[in-house]
Design an enzyme around this catalytic site. Structure first.
Site, PDB file in Angstrom:
ATOM      1  N   ASN A   1      49.947  22.495  40.925  1.00  0.00           N
ATOM      2  CA  ASN A   1      51.130  23.290  40.583  1.00  0.00           C
ATOM      3  C   ASN A   1      52.354  22.389  40.655  1.00  0.00           C
ATOM      4  O   ASN A   1      52.575  21.714  41.658  1.00  0.00           O
ATOM      5  CB  ASN A   1      51.300  24.432  41.581  1.00  0.00           C
ATOM      6  CG  ASN A   1      49.994  25.129  41.876  1.00  0.00           C
ATOM      7  OD1 ASN A   1      49.359  25.653  40.984  1.00  0.00           O
ATOM      8  ND2 ASN A   1      49.566  25.078  43.130  1.00  0.00           N
TER       9      ASN A   1
ATOM     10  N   GLU B   1      46.502  14.676  42.413  1.00  0.00           N
ATOM     11  CA  GLU B   1      47.400  15.794  42.088  1.00  0.00           C
ATOM     12  C   GLU B   1      48.765  15.288  41.633  1.00  0.00           C
ATOM     13  O   GLU B   1      49.364  15.848  40.713  1.00  0.00           O
ATOM     14  CB  GLU B   1      47.545  16.725  43.297  1.00  0.00           C
ATOM     15  CG  GLU B   1      46.232  17.311  43.808  1.00  0.00           C
ATOM     16  CD  GLU B   1      45.366  17.939  42.731  1.00  0.00           C
ATOM     17  OE1 GLU B   1      45.920  18.529  41.791  1.00  0.00           O
ATOM     18  OE2 GLU B   1      44.125  17.814  42.813  1.00  0.00           O
TER      19      GLU B   1
HETATM   20 ZN   LIG Z   1      42.758  17.545  38.674  1.00  0.00          ZN
END
Ligand SMILES: [Zn+2]
Length: 841
Positions: free
Chosen positions: A274, A307
């Site tokens: 996110n 990430e």
């Molecule tokens: Zn990933």
């Protein structure tokens, strides 16, 4: 690839969202939430309705305000099967921008998807509740009505109404917080950049956070459940390193306003990218680097880097539709390893990535494999894409291309791609176009042979010729998804030194004697040398680069499983490794010993144990149980592998008694703890099971908890394994339980008994465990290769009870199971004699 007009799950491009203003009020005790959303939408073609996504929401009202300011109430019609809601304003909408407003309520579910709830016990022993989100792939529609497709990008202005004493986080920085006087406060967050719905996040609960650190203008924090502050500093260090690394590599500033790395007590995936509000399972973020093993620390580095790479590759530039998810995930996997390798070059992360590539190639050699880029129609199809072919095969194919083109040309292509498509969506061809511009080569022509067909080639080197054919472990019983021919980016070098050459291999061609194929070891293909050529390579075994040596060993083990070379020949090659200190190489050997232990007759087991001791004892004599001052960075991981080889397969008395002593005294260093638990389990005393369980229940550190969960699966007594299975059904967190069941199924002795128990509770278990983990849980059956009767029973049951998501993975695991059964039936008769000949030459 999906035909828009005929796919009932796709939204039209006639109505496009521009901006969302979302207010949500979760009630953690009642497990419900109420919300309202305003969406500015652009009408791109005259229309009488607006169709968007919603799932498990009750929408009480919908209004539409036109450009001239008039507001009309809309009819609401929900189609649960296609997860869509249709709003009918009763007027014809002409081109321009209108605003849709909806109020709705929903359930804070416990399925770890959408907007969900979980509980944990704080250091005072009090049960606390949190609410958090996991929107990817298609679950934002469970949290608010939205245009839930990755190409429908918009800005999101999010506000949360939460209890006064709870913290709240979202994608953007908090801009205001006001008390509402009723025990609640309203927290407003700044609007995000334009982004996809699957990247929206909000997290509410009794969390604590580190002070932000300033990473060249970007505030970075770690957020964690109370009592875990001491496990946060390492994540800050790798977070800051990764942010700087990617900013430099991509040549583009971080696209968000801040970064929060948030540890969530119940989380279905490893982590979720996110924008600015990255959520993790605890083991992937919180760690004490002093007491954790290298692999546990490496996991945190990998996942944080992965990430953060997504902030550019995924969040800033996003695939147009889910068949392009490979681009997101393969690239983030590739960048994760690259960043970890830059963070700690001495760990040799590209070499250990070889183990992950092997896991992908093992699946990819099945006729039931799939192309990396694969048609996605429904949400279930999208959820089924998160597998080793997308991540690990995709990542290794990108590494192969990078090494073929050269790292700077490749990076130049990536920078062009990201700059050109910032804030927009792409298809795979856009990446190839950018890399073609940077390299002057037709990259799409090469890479389409790797992306659009399944499988990988076997490169044969014999009699002065080099050629390719599809690799598999055996003939197909029906249709095969393995391709026919590849454009192979081939790196070669003379064995006795000299420069590496690059060429594309297609048809057969000549090759000079004394040439090493797959120089560097980066290729996503197998190599088979003729006997003369193999002798030349084996003679240079110890002077090869570590990854080249790894690749040779791994290719030979694959050849043994395919029946091209004997198991004895494989172990003869392994014996030539001597005291090689590369852990990845020995992990292949340890894996081979473990596979053979599953198929060998009991009467021949002592010969296998004796072979394991013969291979591992020289290493143990150097490494022992304890770390030595100034030892090689790779020694700790190798030590754990060697202890397992000796203690479990080797049944070595010295190692077993020392492991038991250290376990009893609870003095296991982090690096060897998991290996020691495995050895203790293989000894099989039930009092040790009780001790492990007590220590699991007392654990406050996520890595320690993980180790004991796996340790509980290492006992051979079926009754103990059934106790663990019952814990999975009842007490263990649903984020962990499926993986514990996988370990139980993979238990050599007790696996079939656990499978019977799983069958008896199948529906109950599927209802409890997160959907994305179900095929991963079942992958444990691929190792139950000791008996054809058992394998057939397993296959019959799983095909009669198909799971909703990931059935393709289950089919691949069943094919692997029967490949293993056939391997056992072929090898078993002569195995004991062959192994005795190796150990008593
Ligand atoms: Zn990933």
């Amino acid at each position: 690839m999906a035909d828009l007009t005929s796919n009932p799950y796709r939204l039209s491009d006639d109505v496009l969202p521009r901006a969302y203003r979302l207010i949500l009020e979760p009630d953690l005790d009642a497990a419900r939430f109420a919300g309202s959303v305003e969406i500015d939408v652009d009408i791109m073609a005259p229309s009488t309705e607006i169709v968007m996504n919603a799932l498990d929401l009750e929408i009480s009202a919908a209004y539409l305000t036109t450009a001239d300011g008039s507001t009309v109430s809309c009819g609401i019609s929900i189609d649960a099967a296609t997860e869509r809601v249709t709003l009918s304003p009763g007027i014809e909408l002409s081109l321009g921008t209108v605003t849709v407003e909806m109020t709705f309520t929903g359930v804070l579910n416990d399925l770890l998807v959408g907007f969900y709830r979980s509980t944990f016990t704080d250091p005072e022993g009090v049960t606390r509740t949190i609410a958090t989100t996991q929107m990817e792939a298609t679950d934002a529609r469970r949290a608010f009505p939205c245009f839930d497709e990755p190409s429908k990008k918009a800005t999101f202005e999010i506000s949360l109404v939460v209890d006064e004493d709870l913290a709240a986080y979202s994608n953007s920085p908090e801009v205001s917080a006001e008390s509402l006087g009723n025990g609640k406060r309203l927290v407003r967050f700044a609007p995000t950049m334009v982004m996809s719905t699957y990247l929206v996040a909000f997290v509410v609960g009794p969390f604590e956070a580190t002070d932000p650190i300033d990473v060249d203008g970007v505030p970075l924090r770690v957020v964690y459940p109370p009592g875990k502050a001491h496990l946060a500093p390492f994540a800050l260090e790798i977070g800051a390193f990764s942010l700087r690394y990617f900013t430099e590599y991509f040549g583009i500033p971080y696209p968000g306003d801040k970064v929060d790395l948030i540890a969530i007590p119940d989380f279905a995936f490893g982590a979720m990218e996110n924008l600015g509000c990255i959520t993790f399972r605890e083991t992937a973020l919180l760690v004490d680097p002093e007491s954790a093993s290298r692999l546990e620390v490496e996991r945190v580095v990998d996942v944080v880097a992965h990430e953060l790479a997504h902030m550019w590759f995924g969040d800033l530039v996003t695939m147009g539709w889910w068949e392009g998810i490979w681009l997101n995930e393969a690239f983030a996997t590739f960048m994760e390893i690259k960043c970890t390798d830059a963070f700690r070059p001495q760990w040799g992360r590209w070499i250990t990535f070889g183990i992950e590539r092997e896991a992908a190639m093992a699946v990819d050699a099945m006729h039931s494999t799939r192309a990396i880029e694969f048609e996605v129609i429904s949400p279930n199809d999208a959820r089924g894409m998160f597998d080793v072919l997308t991540y690990q095969k995709g990542g290794s194919v990108l590494r192969m291309l990078e090494q073929y083109l050269g790292e700077e040309i490749f990076r130049d292509g990536i920078r062009r791609y990201l700059t050109k498509h910032a804030y927009a969506n792409t298809v795979t061809a856009d990446l190839w176009a950018a890399l073609s511009e940077a390299s002057g080569q037709a990259i799409g022509d090469i890479m389409n042979t790797w992306i659009l067909q399944g499988g990988h080639p076997l490169v044969r080197v014999a009699d002065g010729q080099i050629s390719q054919s599809p690799f598999s472990f055996g003939p197909a019983s029906g249709a095969s998804s393995i391709g026919e021919s590849w454009k192979i980016p081939l790196l070669t070098r003379p064995l006795d030194g000299g420069a590496t050459s690059a060429a594309i291999l297609e048809g057969p061609t000549s090759i000079a004697p004394g040439t090493l194929v797959n120089a560097g070891g980066w290729g996503t293909y197998r190599t088979a040398y003729g006997s003369q050529e193999l002798a030349q390579v084996a003679a240079h075994l110890r002077s090869l680069e570590p990854l080249e040596r790894f690749t040779l060993i791994a290719d030979t083990w694959a050849a043994a499983q395919a029946g091209h070379v004997s198991v004895a020949d494989f172990f003869t090659l392994a014996a030539g490794l001597g005291v090689d200190i590369e852990p990845a190489v020995w992990m292949v050997v340890a894996g081979a010993l473990s596979t053979v232990s599953r198929i060998i007759d009991e009467a021949d087991r002592p010969a296998l144990s004796s072979l394991a001791r013969q291979l591992a004892t020289p290493l143990f004599d150097i490494l022992g149980f304890d770390a030595k001052a100034g030892e090689d960075e790779k020694a700790p991981t190798l030590r754990a592998t060697v202890l397992s080889m000796l203690g479990v397969t080797g049944r070595d008395e010295v190692v077993r008694s020392e492991a038991l002593a250290r376990f009893e005294a609870d003095t296991m260093a982090g690096d060897i703890a998991l290996a020691v638990l495995g050895v203790v389990g293989s000894v099989g005393r039930s009092q040790d099971y009780d001790t492990m369980l007590a220590r699991l229940n007392a654990a406050t550190n996520p890595q320690v908890e993980d180790r004991y969960q796996i340790g509980l699966c290492s006992f051979e007594d079926p009754a103990l394994n059934l106790r663990t299975f019952d814990l999975c059904r009842t007490e263990l967190r649903t984020q962990d339980a499926p993986y514990v069941v996988r370990s139980l199924l993979a238990n050599r002795v007790a696996g079939p008994v656990v499978f019977d128990a799983l069958c008896a509770h199948f529906d109950e278990v599927l209802a409890r465990f997160p959907e994305n983990a179900q095929s991963r849980m079942l992958s444990g059956v691929s190792t139950m290769i000791g008996s054809r009767d058992v394998a057939e029973k397993v296959a019959d049951f799983l095909r009669a009870h198909p799971i909703e998501t990931g059935m393709r993975s289950v089919e691949q695991d069943l094919e692997r199971l029967f490949v293993g059964v056939a391997f056992g039936e072929r090898e078993r008769p002569g195995l004991g004699a062959a192994l005795r000949a190796l150990t008593n030459p």
